[in-house]
Scaffold this motif. Structure first.
Motif, PDB file in Angstrom:
ATOM      1  N   TYR A 182       0.796  -1.227   0.000  1.00 20.49           N
ATOM      2  CA  TYR A 182       0.000   0.000   0.000  1.00 20.49           C
ATOM      3  C   TYR A 182       0.823   1.269   0.000  1.00 20.49           C
ATOM      4  O   TYR A 182       0.317   2.338   0.294  1.00 20.49           O
ATOM      5  CB  TYR A 182      -1.010   0.018   1.164  1.00 20.49           C
ATOM      6  CG  TYR A 182      -1.944  -1.161   1.128  1.00 20.49           C
ATOM      7  CD1 TYR A 182      -2.653  -1.462  -0.038  1.00 20.49           C
ATOM      8  CD2 TYR A 182      -2.084  -1.996   2.218  1.00 20.49           C
ATOM      9  CE1 TYR A 182      -3.488  -2.569  -0.101  1.00 20.49           C
ATOM     10  CE2 TYR A 182      -2.922  -3.110   2.173  1.00 20.49           C
ATOM     11  CZ  TYR A 182      -3.622  -3.393   1.003  1.00 20.49           C
ATOM     12  OH  TYR A 182      -4.433  -4.477   0.945  1.00 20.49           O
ATOM     13  N   GLY A 183       2.095   1.147  -0.294  1.00 25.94           N
ATOM     14  CA  GLY A 183       2.910   2.360  -0.461  1.00 25.94           C
ATOM     15  C   GLY A 183       2.582   2.992  -1.810  1.00 25.94           C
ATOM     16  O   GLY A 183       1.773   2.479  -2.592  1.00 25.94           O
ATOM     17  N   LEU A 184       3.268   4.061  -2.089  1.00 26.51           N
ATOM     18  CA  LEU A 184       3.004   4.794  -3.338  1.00 26.51           C
ATOM     19  C   LEU A 184       3.251   3.903  -4.551  1.00 26.51           C
ATOM     20  O   LEU A 184       2.460   3.844  -5.494  1.00 26.51           O
ATOM     21  CB  LEU A 184       3.889   6.051  -3.395  1.00 26.51           C
ATOM     22  CG  LEU A 184       3.705   6.906  -4.645  1.00 26.51           C
ATOM     23  CD1 LEU A 184       2.303   7.525  -4.685  1.00 26.51           C
ATOM     24  CD2 LEU A 184       4.766   8.006  -4.710  1.00 26.51           C
ATOM     25  N   SER A 185       4.379   3.185  -4.486  1.00 31.46           N
ATOM     26  CA  SER A 185       4.747   2.316  -5.610  1.00 31.46           C
ATOM     27  C   SER A 185       3.690   1.231  -5.802  1.00 31.46           C
ATOM     28  O   SER A 185       3.295   0.916  -6.930  1.00 31.46           O
ATOM     29  CB  SER A 185       6.108   1.702  -5.312  1.00 31.46           C
ATOM     30  OG  SER A 185       6.309   0.586  -6.130  1.00 31.46           O
ATOM     31  N   ASP A 186       3.201   0.695  -4.679  1.00 32.35           N
ATOM     32  CA  ASP A 186       2.212  -0.370  -4.750  1.00 32.35           C
ATOM     33  C   ASP A 186       0.903   0.148  -5.351  1.00 32.35           C
ATOM     34  O   ASP A 186       0.264  -0.497  -6.172  1.00 32.35           O
ATOM     35  CB  ASP A 186       1.976  -0.926  -3.334  1.00 32.35           C
ATOM     36  CG  ASP A 186       1.252  -2.266  -3.372  1.00 32.35           C
ATOM     37  OD1 ASP A 186       1.356  -2.960  -4.412  1.00 32.35           O
ATOM     38  OD2 ASP A 186       0.588  -2.609  -2.384  1.00 32.35           O
ATOM     39  N   GLN A 187       0.543   1.357  -4.903  1.00 29.48           N
ATOM     40  CA  GLN A 187      -0.694   1.957  -5.423  1.00 29.48           C
ATOM     41  C   GLN A 187      -0.578   2.201  -6.930  1.00 29.48           C
ATOM     42  O   GLN A 187      -1.500   1.926  -7.694  1.00 29.48           O
ATOM     43  CB  GLN A 187      -0.955   3.315  -4.735  1.00 29.48           C
ATOM     44  CG  GLN A 187      -1.039   3.239  -3.237  1.00 29.48           C
ATOM     45  CD  GLN A 187      -2.464   2.953  -2.772  1.00 29.48           C
ATOM     46  OE1 GLN A 187      -3.297   2.508  -3.545  1.00 29.48           O
ATOM     47  NE2 GLN A 187      -2.731   3.184  -1.489  1.00 29.48           N
ATOM     48  N   THR A 188       0.591   2.730  -7.322  1.00 27.68           N
ATOM     49  CA  THR A 188       0.814   2.992  -8.748  1.00 27.68           C
ATOM     50  C   THR A 188       0.699   1.691  -9.536  1.00 27.68           C
ATOM     51  O   THR A 188       0.070   1.634 -10.590  1.00 27.68           O
ATOM     52  CB  THR A 188       2.231   3.579  -8.962  1.00 27.68           C
ATOM     53  OG1 THR A 188       2.425   4.606  -8.004  1.00 27.68           O
ATOM     54  CG2 THR A 188       2.397   4.134 -10.358  1.00 27.68           C
ATOM     55  N   ALA A 189       1.338   0.657  -8.984  1.00 24.41           N
ATOM     56  CA  ALA A 189       1.309  -0.634  -9.673  1.00 24.41           C
ATOM     57  C   ALA A 189      -0.121  -1.150  -9.800  1.00 24.41           C
ATOM     58  O   ALA A 189      -0.517  -1.685 -10.833  1.00 24.41           O
ATOM     59  CB  ALA A 189       2.165  -1.637  -8.926  1.00 24.41           C
ATOM     60  N   SER A 190      -0.901  -0.952  -8.746  1.00 29.42           N
ATOM     61  CA  SER A 190      -2.291  -1.382  -8.779  1.00 29.42           C
ATOM     62  C   SER A 190      -3.041  -0.678  -9.892  1.00 29.42           C
ATOM     63  O   SER A 190      -3.798  -1.285 -10.647  1.00 29.42           O
ATOM     64  CB  SER A 190      -2.977  -1.020  -7.458  1.00 29.42           C
ATOM     65  OG  SER A 190      -2.855  -2.060  -6.578  1.00 29.42           O
ATOM     66  N   PHE A 191      -2.782   0.628  -9.960  1.00 26.15           N
ATOM     67  CA  PHE A 191      -3.457   1.420 -10.986  1.00 26.15           C
ATOM     68  C   PHE A 191      -3.102   0.903 -12.385  1.00 26.15           C
ATOM     69  O   PHE A 191      -3.960   0.692 -13.230  1.00 26.15           O
ATOM     70  CB  PHE A 191      -3.045   2.889 -10.821  1.00 26.15           C
ATOM     71  CG  PHE A 191      -3.598   3.780 -11.886  1.00 26.15           C
ATOM     72  CD1 PHE A 191      -4.949   4.108 -11.900  1.00 26.15           C
ATOM     73  CD2 PHE A 191      -2.778   4.271 -12.897  1.00 26.15           C
ATOM     74  CE1 PHE A 191      -5.466   4.923 -12.894  1.00 26.15           C
ATOM     75  CE2 PHE A 191      -3.291   5.082 -13.893  1.00 26.15           C
ATOM     76  CZ  PHE A 191      -4.648   5.412 -13.890  1.00 26.15           C
ATOM     77  N   ILE A 192      -1.805   0.660 -12.569  1.00 23.62           N
ATOM     78  CA  ILE A 192      -1.361   0.173 -13.883  1.00 23.62           C
ATOM     79  C   ILE A 192      -1.973  -1.196 -14.180  1.00 23.62           C
ATOM     80  O   ILE A 192      -2.380  -1.485 -15.306  1.00 23.62           O
ATOM     81  CB  ILE A 192       0.179   0.126 -13.945  1.00 23.62           C
ATOM     82  CG1 ILE A 192       0.716   1.554 -13.944  1.00 23.62           C
ATOM     83  CG2 ILE A 192       0.675  -0.631 -15.183  1.00 23.62           C
ATOM     84  CD1 ILE A 192       2.214   1.665 -13.932  1.00 23.62           C
ATOM     85  N   SER A 193      -2.075  -2.018 -13.134  1.00 23.70           N
ATOM     86  CA  SER A 193      -2.675  -3.342 -13.327  1.00 23.70           C
ATOM     87  C   SER A 193      -4.114  -3.225 -13.797  1.00 23.70           C
ATOM     88  O   SER A 193      -4.540  -3.888 -14.730  1.00 23.70           O
ATOM     89  CB  SER A 193      -2.651  -4.141 -12.038  1.00 23.70           C
ATOM     90  OG  SER A 193      -1.335  -4.421 -11.706  1.00 23.70           O
ATOM     91  N   TYR A 194      -4.845  -2.348 -13.107  1.00 24.83           N
ATOM     92  CA  TYR A 194      -6.243  -2.177 -13.503  1.00 24.83           C
ATOM     93  C   TYR A 194      -6.336  -1.726 -14.955  1.00 24.83           C
ATOM     94  O   TYR A 194      -7.161  -2.196 -15.737  1.00 24.83           O
ATOM     95  CB  TYR A 194      -6.946  -1.176 -12.578  1.00 24.83           C
ATOM     96  CG  TYR A 194      -7.232  -1.732 -11.210  1.00 24.83           C
ATOM     97  CD1 TYR A 194      -7.826  -2.990 -11.076  1.00 24.83           C
ATOM     98  CD2 TYR A 194      -6.905  -1.028 -10.058  1.00 24.83           C
ATOM     99  CE1 TYR A 194      -8.080  -3.525  -9.830  1.00 24.83           C
ATOM    100  CE2 TYR A 194      -7.152  -1.560  -8.808  1.00 24.83           C
ATOM    101  CZ  TYR A 194      -7.735  -2.804  -8.688  1.00 24.83           C
ATOM    102  OH  TYR A 194      -7.990  -3.330  -7.450  1.00 24.83           O
ATOM    103  N   LEU A 195      -5.452  -0.794 -15.259  1.00 23.12           N
ATOM    104  CA  LEU A 195      -5.425  -0.263 -16.622  1.00 23.12           C
ATOM    105  C   LEU A 195      -5.144  -1.401 -17.612  1.00 23.12           C
ATOM    106  O   LEU A 195      -5.808  -1.557 -18.624  1.00 23.12           O
ATOM    107  CB  LEU A 195      -4.311   0.785 -16.703  1.00 23.12           C
ATOM    108  CG  LEU A 195      -4.526   1.983 -17.608  1.00 23.12           C
ATOM    109  CD1 LEU A 195      -5.724   2.791 -17.134  1.00 23.12           C
ATOM    110  CD2 LEU A 195      -3.280   2.859 -17.604  1.00 23.12           C
ATOM    111  N   GLY A 196      -4.158  -2.190 -17.246  1.00 27.65           N
ATOM    112  CA  GLY A 196      -3.747  -3.283 -18.123  1.00 27.65           C
ATOM    113  C   GLY A 196      -4.851  -4.308 -18.325  1.00 27.65           C
ATOM    114  O   GLY A 196      -5.042  -4.835 -19.406  1.00 27.65           O
ATOM    115  N   PHE A 197      -5.600  -4.566 -17.254  1.00 32.08           N
ATOM    116  CA  PHE A 197      -6.679  -5.544 -17.377  1.00 32.08           C
ATOM    117  C   PHE A 197      -7.878  -4.962 -18.116  1.00 32.08           C
ATOM    118  O   PHE A 197      -8.548  -5.634 -18.883  1.00 32.08           O
ATOM    119  CB  PHE A 197      -7.130  -6.022 -15.990  1.00 32.08           C
ATOM    120  CG  PHE A 197      -6.163  -6.974 -15.349  1.00 32.08           C
ATOM    121  CD1 PHE A 197      -5.762  -8.127 -16.026  1.00 32.08           C
ATOM    122  CD2 PHE A 197      -5.651  -6.737 -14.072  1.00 32.08           C
ATOM    123  CE1 PHE A 197      -4.875  -9.011 -15.440  1.00 32.08           C
ATOM    124  CE2 PHE A 197      -4.759  -7.621 -13.493  1.00 32.08           C
ATOM    125  CZ  PHE A 197      -4.372  -8.750 -14.167  1.00 32.08           C
ATOM    126  N   ALA A 198      -8.127  -3.684 -17.813  1.00 31.58           N
ATOM    127  CA  ALA A 198      -9.396  -3.118 -18.278  1.00 31.58           C
ATOM    128  C   ALA A 198      -9.337  -2.558 -19.694  1.00 31.58           C
ATOM    129  O   ALA A 198     -10.319  -2.572 -20.414  1.00 31.58           O
ATOM    130  CB  ALA A 198      -9.830  -2.017 -17.312  1.00 31.58           C
TER     131      ALA A 198
END
Lengths: 581, 323
Positions: B125-141
């Motif tokens: 849940y750090g900044l990097s983790d949040q960014t990665a989550s966002f990119i993941s969502y983007l990648g999936f969606a």
């Protein structure tokens, strides 16, 4: 027998992905011209600052490469087997035809035609004598001779070849060599459209004479550039399957008019969207069909000239007259007034304006507007009028059901399935309009989209459907349409898949091709127009067109501009075009 | 191990044959054969029939199948019906093209995803983790073709930084730099998709391992965090990732039809769709075989790598005692 016609929709199926991809479509409102052929001077219609620079446009230069594109690859360019647009595209660069068409669709012996002059037709209309140029040569140096023509026609006529040309030549009784450069065709009957059958490429007998007809499809002639001996201005030098074709100007080309363009590359893209992107980027110079949804985006690019007018294809709703296709064997379309009511109920002009964005023209008979056979006012024009439609339906005995308002007659609801091919976005929209329009007069339409191959195989060819939405793409300008309307051609023997029978029309079609006197033919087709538009086996919707786009490197004189109304007219007089760097 | 491999290979051969039979039947069950597809259907049925006869398509299905399988056993993949071109001439170059594209995308995403996922598992849940989550969502969606068109519009058509499509610029077929430039956009599109899933797996797998008792013990013993992560946890966390990579192997040759279409990449995915539309039985069978073989190899590799990575995994005799 039948004039060669194509189901244009096949291509449109292939454009499915392209249509899906139109992420950057625009709401174009351009009511672009449905004007006369003469209006299509190429680099004039839209903004094209670079293309219209005077010096380049005035003085042709030799050399350079023209890159054109398609969204499907060839099947086989052997003229005996060509039957798809891509193969025809490539073939017409590399093979010379006996005759060519001028802009108005008249048969001509052009400088690049194999024939030296128009055929001599005997007084009784039964023999055609064709003189070949004695200068014409194959790319291997052999002369093009009468034997080649005889071989081509005989092989096409041979059932074992499975050639799609058989319908163009099956009324030829004999084809004889008179001398090396003269061929005589004797017809089994007077058949006026035969003149257009002579607008045809020829194959080299000296290369193919030992190939069994049944082996023709497997022969490398037509699929291997190294083994395909050609006769046109360009030679077929390379084919990377699914990627591109390369055609180089033949240094030994026999014509007195030589091609300016040194190399033509025919690139294959996966879909229309990628094609459009490529011409906008400048990767290609020419595109034969810009989807209507993207025309505005291409115009906005500013570098591409667009030629937009209706072409040689028209769309229709076909009624099925075979009762077997309906519940209890009760054909819903038997009443003439019922069919006329449907024609009145459809907002055809609205389809042209809103779906085709103005690039289309209403049709009332199976003859393209502004051609010599166009019956004009002799054909009945059904204006959009729901009230008239309701009146006609009532006269034919249809009564609205109290529950849902759907019409009923003899205990049968007026509800039918309208089939069309999946993936064709234009047809999807038209089907929706038809559904709404007919609902307004109490008819229930259930549009059904089916995969193209499955549809043709299981419904269209055997004539098993209630109604369908489809188009014809006319590959010759001849108006004969016996093969799709005459009761001689019921499935599976022919293309009258709606089982339509009208004895008067059956006779008129025969009258139409049984004289070579065009004035007489015109009268016959006027009568056909009148009868068919009254009886309505189809509701003729509209002639539609495709936008041709060319980049700033391509130039031509006004009289050599692409001509969308002709089959392969997108490359009209390409031999005279030139490119600048 | 050897016995295990042999057994797996034999099983796989059987599976592949069953798949070919099933595929052959399914394709034939679909309406519209190659002749109908290649010909304008407005023509007479006689022409279809004659052409089908000339191509041997009038034979019963089982004869067509056995003829095909017979040729295959001699190393001959057959010919296309519509124009009699050797399938092998069409297939191998496309597999090569797809491997270049998918391989590059796979490698890029792996090199980014694994380290990033591991790092994020240590800083949940750090900044990097949040960014990665966002990119993941983007990648999936995000639909890949749409993202592709977006990149083309901006980076190619507007800014002119990269070529729009194709593998090479005309006349520069031998230039590696040119190929590289053509790879950037499609690889970006594809890598985003891979990245999303690999990163998720790497992170989740690491988190699971980091939660184990032996990690806690290591930490309690005062082992440096770095050592805990890289020496103790990583090796175990890699197992599920290897499974995923192994299963993804067929994608490397199978191609991504939509991305290949958008970028006009002459690869397998696009070709497969083209052949399916044309009802080209031989070509479809060839692709099926190649893909099936890749699935088998992928699975085998994953199994073998388990042993390499985690000595606790024992392959071999079934029914052995649970350790």
């Amino acid at each position: 027998m039948a004039k060669k016609r194509k189901w244009w929709s096949g291509l449109l199926v292939l454009s499915l992905v392209g249509v899906l991809f139109t992420g950057c479509s625009t709401n174009n409102t351009a009511g672009s011209s449905t004007s006369a052929p003469a209006a299509t001077t190429a680099p004039a219609e839209s903004t094209a600052p670079e293309a219209t620079e005077a010096p380049a446009a005035d003085a042709p230069v030799d050399g350079g490469t023209l890159v054109t594109s398609s969204f499907s690859d060839i099947v086989n360019i052997n003229p005996l087997l060509v039957n798809d647009t891509a193969s025809g595209d490539v073939a017409q660069f590399v093979f010379a035809k006996l005759y060519n068409l001028d802009r108005e669709g008249n048969v001509q012996a052009e400088d690049w035609s194999l024939a030296a002059a128009l055929p001599e037709i005997s007084e009784d209309g039964l023999t055609y004598t064709v003189k070949l140029k004695d200068t014409a040569k194959w790319s291997d140096g052999q002369p093009v001779v009468a034997d080649d023509v005889v071989y081509t026609v005989e092989t096409a006529k041979n059932k074992e070849t499975g050639s799609p040309l058989i319908s163009a030549f099956d009324k030829v009784k004999t084809v004889e060599k008179i001398d090396d450069h003269t061929v005589k065709f004797t017809m089994s009957q007077i058949y006026a459209p035969f003149l257009y059958a002579l607008v045809q490429e020829v194959v080299p007998a000296h290369v193919l004479k030992d190939v069994k007809p049944t082996e023709m499809q497997k022969n490398a002639f037509g699929t291997d550039p190294a083994k395909t001996v050609t006769s046109g201005p360009w030679k077929w030098t390379a084919w990377k399957q699914g990627e591109s074709h390369t055609m180089d100007a033949d240094p030994n080309y026999w014509g007195t008019v030589k091609p300016h363009i040194a190399q033509v590359i025919y690139k294959i893209y996966a879909d229309q969207n990628t094609e459009v992107q490529a011409i906008m980027k400048g990767d290609t110079d020419h595109i034969s069909a810009i989807p209507v949804t993207q025309v505005e985006a291409v115009k906005a690019n500013g570098k591409i000239d667009i030629i937009q007018k209706p072409g040689a294809q028209y769309e229709y709703v076909n009624f099925n007259f075979d009762g077997k296709n309906f519940p209890d064997g009760y054909g819903l379309f038997q009443g003439q007034k019922t069919r006329q009511a449907i024609a009145h109920a459809l907002n055809r002009q609205g389809m042209v304006d809103n779906i085709l964005k103005g690039v289309g023209a209403l049709m009332n008979a199976p003859f393209l507007p502004d051609t010599w056979a166009d019956p004009g006012d002799a054909a009945v024009n059904y204006d959009y009028n729901a009230e008239t439609a309701k009146k006609l339906l009532a006269e034919d005995g249809w009564v609205a059901d109290a529950k849902d308002g759907i019409l009923v007659k003899d205990g049968h609801r007026f509800s039918f399935e309208l089939q069309y091919n999946a993936g064709n976005s234009r047809r999807e929209q038209v089907a929706a309009v038809i559904q709404q329009n007919l609902k307004d007069v109490g008819i229930e339409v259930k549009p059904k989209a089916i995969d193209f191959a499955a549809w043709i195989d299981q419904n269209v060819t055997p004539g098993k459907y209630q109604a369908l939405l489809l188009a014809w793409s006319l590959s010759t300008p001849d108006p004969d349409a016996e093969s799709i309307f005459s009761s001689k051609y019921f499935p599976p023997a022919g293309q009258n898949s709606g089982w339509y029978k009208n004895e008067k029309l059956d006779k008129l079609w025969v009258d139409g091709y049984s004289t070579v006197d065009q004035a007489k033919r015109k009268e016959v087709y006027k009568e056909v127009g009148k009868e068919i538009s009254t009886d309505l086996p189809y509701v003729f919707l509209y002639q539609y067109g495709q936008a041709i786009g060319t980049g700033p490197r391509v130039h031509w004189a006004e009289e050599d501009a692409p001509e969308p109304s002709l089959g392969y007219g997108q490359f009209f007089h390409a031999i005279k075009w030139w490119v600048t760097e | 191990m050897t016995e295990y491999l042999i057994r797996r290979v034999l099983q796989s051969v059987l599976v592949i044959f069953l798949i070919t039979i099933l595929t052959f039947l399914l394709i034939h069950a679909a309406p519209g054969g190659p002749t109908q597809v290649m010909l304008a259907p407005g023509l007479t049925p006689e022409i279809f029939a004659q052409q089908a006869k000339n191509l041997g398509l009038d034979q019963p299905i089982y004869i067509q199948y056995f003829r095909w399988i017979g040729d295959l056993l001699q190393g001959d993949l057959g010919y296309t019906f519509k124009n009699h071109i050797a399938i092998s001439d069409l297939l191998w170059p496309r597999i090569g093209n797809t491997i270049i594209l998918m391989g590059a995308a796979w490698l890029v995403s792996l090199l980014i995803a694994i380290p990033w996922g591991i790092y994020n598992s240590t800083k949940v849940y750090g900044l990097s983790d949040q960014t990665a989550s966002f990119i993941s969502y983007l990648g999936f969606a995000m639909p890949t073709f749409w993202f592709g068109i977006l990149l083309q519009q901006w980076l190619s058509l507007k800014l002119d930084w990269f070529p729009l499509s194709d593998m090479h610029t005309r006349g520069k077929e031998d230039s590696i730099a040119d190929l590289f430039m053509h790879l950037v956009l499609p690889v970006t599109v594809l890598a985003l998709g891979f990245l999303a899933s690999y990163m998720k797996y790497a992170r989740a797998s690491m988190l699971e391992v980091l939660d184990q008792d032996y990690i806690r013990t290591a930490r309690a013993k005062g082992v440096k965090e770095r050592k805990v992560v890289f020496r103790h946890a990583l090796r175990n966390a890699l197992i599920p990732i290897i499974t995923i990579l192994g299963l993804d192997l067929p994608i490397l040759v199978g191609g991504a039809a939509l991305t290949e279409n958008v970028f006009n990449w002459p690869g397998m995915g696009r070709w497969f769709v083209e052949m399916a539309t044309a009802r080209e039985y031989s070509a479809l069978m060839a692709v099926t075989i190649v893909t099936a073989v890749m699935v088998v190899i992928g699975n085998l590799l994953a199994d073998i790598l388990y042993v390499v990575v985690d000595p606790r995994v024992k392959l071999g005799k079934q029914g052995g005692k649970a350790a």
